[in-house]
Design a protein around this motif. Structure first.
Motif, short mmCIF file in Angstrom:
data_model
loop_
_atom_site.label_atom_id
_atom_site.label_comp_id
_atom_site.label_asym_id
_atom_site.label_seq_id
_atom_site.Cartn_x
_atom_site.Cartn_y
_atom_site.Cartn_z
N SER A 21 -4.26 14.85 -7.30
CA SER A 21 -3.73 14.54 -5.97
C SER A 21 -2.81 13.32 -6.04
CB SER A 21 -4.90 14.34 -5.00
OG SER A 21 -4.48 14.40 -3.66
N LEU A 22 -3.08 12.28 -5.26
CA LEU A 22 -2.27 11.06 -5.29
C LEU A 22 -2.23 10.45 -6.70
CD1 LEU A 22 -0.69 8.88 -3.59
CD2 LEU A 22 -2.89 7.70 -3.38
N GLY A 23 -3.33 10.60 -7.44
CA GLY A 23 -3.38 10.07 -8.82
C GLY A 23 -2.34 10.71 -9.72
N GLY A 24 -2.06 12.00 -9.52
CA GLY A 24 -1.01 12.66 -10.30
C GLY A 24 0.35 12.10 -9.98
N HIS A 25 0.58 11.84 -8.71
CA HIS A 25 1.84 11.25 -8.23
C HIS A 25 2.06 9.88 -8.88
CE1 HIS A 25 4.43 11.03 -4.31
NE2 HIS A 25 5.11 10.61 -5.36
N ILE A 26 1.01 9.06 -8.86
CA ILE A 26 1.07 7.72 -9.46
C ILE A 26 1.35 7.84 -10.96
CG2 ILE A 26 -0.30 5.65 -10.01
CD1 ILE A 26 -1.84 6.31 -7.31
N GLY A 27 0.69 8.80 -11.61
CA GLY A 27 0.91 9.00 -13.04
C GLY A 27 2.33 9.39 -13.36
N LEU A 28 2.92 10.26 -12.53
CA LEU A 28 4.32 10.67 -12.75
C LEU A 28 5.27 9.49 -12.61
CD1 LEU A 28 4.37 14.07 -10.84
CD2 LEU A 28 4.75 13.76 -13.29
N VAL A 29 5.05 8.65 -11.61
CA VAL A 29 5.90 7.46 -11.42
C VAL A 29 5.80 6.56 -12.65
CG1 VAL A 29 6.28 5.38 -10.03
CG2 VAL A 29 5.81 7.56 -8.91
N TYR A 30 4.57 6.40 -13.19
CA TYR A 30 4.39 5.60 -14.40
C TYR A 30 5.13 6.22 -15.59
CZ TYR A 30 2.42 3.30 -18.42
OH TYR A 30 2.30 2.61 -19.60
N ALA A 77 3.31 8.91 0.09
CA ALA A 77 3.34 10.07 -0.82
C ALA A 77 4.34 11.12 -0.35
CB ALA A 77 1.94 10.67 -0.93
N ILE A 78 4.39 11.32 0.97
CA ILE A 78 5.32 12.32 1.53
C ILE A 78 6.77 11.86 1.33
CG2 ILE A 78 6.13 13.35 3.69
CD1 ILE A 78 3.09 13.29 4.54
N LYS A 79 7.02 10.57 1.56
CA LYS A 79 8.40 10.04 1.44
C LYS A 79 8.87 9.94 -0.01
CE LYS A 79 8.21 7.23 5.67
NZ LYS A 79 8.02 5.87 6.18
N HIS A 80 7.93 9.65 -0.92
CA HIS A 80 8.29 9.38 -2.32
C HIS A 80 8.39 10.71 -3.09
CE1 HIS A 80 7.87 6.15 -5.64
NE2 HIS A 80 8.49 7.21 -6.13
N ASN A 81 9.41 11.47 -2.80
CA ASN A 81 9.60 12.78 -3.42
C ASN A 81 10.26 12.62 -4.79
OD1 ASN A 81 11.13 15.40 -4.00
ND2 ASN A 81 9.79 15.99 -2.30
N THR A 84 0.85 -1.19 0.00
CA THR A 84 0.00 0.00 0.00
C THR A 84 0.89 1.24 0.00
OG1 THR A 84 -1.74 -1.22 1.15
CG2 THR A 84 -1.89 1.18 1.21
N SER A 85 1.26 1.65 -1.20
CA SER A 85 2.22 2.74 -1.39
C SER A 85 2.04 3.33 -2.78
CB SER A 85 3.65 2.20 -1.25
OG SER A 85 3.91 1.26 -2.28
N VAL A 86 2.69 4.45 -3.01
CA VAL A 86 2.68 5.05 -4.35
C VAL A 86 3.24 4.05 -5.37
CG1 VAL A 86 3.61 6.89 -5.79
CG2 VAL A 86 2.85 7.40 -3.46
N ALA A 87 4.34 3.40 -5.02
CA ALA A 87 4.96 2.43 -5.93
C ALA A 87 4.03 1.26 -6.20
CB ALA A 87 6.28 1.94 -5.35
N GLY A 88 3.35 0.77 -5.16
CA GLY A 88 2.43 -0.36 -5.31
C GLY A 88 1.27 -0.02 -6.24
N LEU A 89 0.71 1.18 -6.08
CA LEU A 89 -0.40 1.59 -6.94
C LEU A 89 0.07 1.86 -8.37
CD1 LEU A 89 -2.36 3.91 -4.49
CD2 LEU A 89 -3.04 1.64 -5.29
N SER A 90 1.30 2.36 -8.52
CA SER A 90 1.84 2.58 -9.85
C SER A 90 2.04 1.24 -10.58
CB SER A 90 3.17 3.34 -9.77
OG SER A 90 3.66 3.62 -11.05
N LYS A 91 2.45 0.23 -9.84
CA LYS A 91 2.58 -1.12 -10.44
C LYS A 91 1.22 -1.62 -10.93
CE LYS A 91 6.58 -2.79 -7.85
NZ LYS A 91 7.00 -3.63 -6.71
N HIS A 92 0.18 -1.36 -10.13
CA HIS A 92 -1.18 -1.77 -10.52
C HIS A 92 -1.59 -1.08 -11.82
CE1 HIS A 92 -5.40 -2.98 -9.99
NE2 HIS A 92 -5.69 -1.77 -10.44
N VAL A 93 -1.32 0.22 -11.92
CA VAL A 93 -1.66 0.97 -13.13
C VAL A 93 -0.87 0.43 -14.32
CG1 VAL A 93 -1.45 3.24 -14.25
CG2 VAL A 93 -2.39 3.06 -11.92
#
Length: 253
Positions: free
Chosen positions: A90-99, A178-182, A63-72
């Motif tokens: 919000s968090l969706g933008g963060h996930i999109g950037l990681v992707y 989200a805070i840690k994953h800068n 349950t993390s930004v990385a985990g949700l990005s893997k799902h996407v």
């Protein structure tokens, strides 16, 4: 939002319209209703897809930004999507950037609105004050410039989430992640077109966050919406849709 939720394999999603693909990524408390006006507007000229992010279904470890990005990433591969536009709130933008940082060749453009990834006044650290409806209402109202946008239905939904102990724990885990994953050191690597649409009165990811994104993303353009908070596509949909339509029109295949 009365759109059909489809299922393919382990993935649930909404899909409306035909044309170039526009994928929408919701945030931490992002109900599908947050995108209602956007979908209604763009389904006439785009194939709009909203994958349902498994905010509460992953293990605590995932349950993390990385985990949700893997799902996407897996969802996009499963649906064989390519040459598409991404939008995240919000968090969706963060996930999109990681992707995007790993898959720029598949994405035509990305639009960020109230995105985490640099700095945010995290709701999750203090949010789950279980049982205190007035507290939850006030916190939900802070998402918007106009507190009336936080309808009873929306507050009830948030209240229900944080009064579920496991969901509350996962909200905290995602907020901390989200805070840690800068992404500050990586954003200059993004070369695809970026549209930043920001509420001038956003208190969760304040205007200086948008300015920092604009500085670090070399191909970005920044648009402000006045009297608007953290969810412009929901609070000021008319102005938001006009800005987004103009941007997407410039970067069509």
């Amino acid at each position: 939002m009365d759109y059909e939720i489809k299922q393919s394999g382990k993935f649930k999603y909404v899909e409306e319209g035909t044309g170039e693909t526009l994928i929408l990524l919701h945030g931490l408390f992002g109900a599908l209703s947050n995108f209602k006006d956007l979908v209604d507007y763009f389904k006439n000229s785009y194939r709009v897809i909203i994958p349902l992010l498994p905010l509460y279904d992953l293990s605590l470890l995932e349950t993390s930004v990385a985990g949700l990005s893997k799902h996407v990433t897996k969802f996009i591969e499963h649906q064989k999507l390519t040459n598409f536009h991404l939008l995240g709130n919000s968090l969706g933008g963060h996930i999109g950037l990681v992707y995007v940082l790993k898959n720029q060749d598949k994405v035509r453009s990305i639009t960020l609105t109230g995105s985490s990834g640099l700095f945010e006044n995290g709701m999750g650290e203090t949010y789950p004050k279980r049982g205190d409806y007035n507290y939850v209402q006030k916190k939900t109202e802070l998402t918007f410039y106009d507190p009336k946008v936080a309808t009873k239905e929306l507050v009830d939904e948030v209240f229900s989430i944080i009064n579920n102990r496991l969901k509350a724990l996962k909200i905290i885990a995602l907020a901390r992640s989200a805070i840690k994953h800068n992404l500050g050191d990586e954003l200059t690597d993004i070369k695809i077109p970026v549209c930043l649409i920001w509420g001038k009165n956003d208190t969760i990811t304040p205007p200086m966050v948008a300015e920092e994104f604009h500085k670090l993303l070399p191909t970005s353009e920044l648009h402000w919406i006045d009297k608007c908070g953290h969810a412009p596509m929901m609070e000021v949909p008319g102005e938001f849709n006009v800005i987004l339509s103009s941007f997407l029109g410039k970067h069509k295949a």
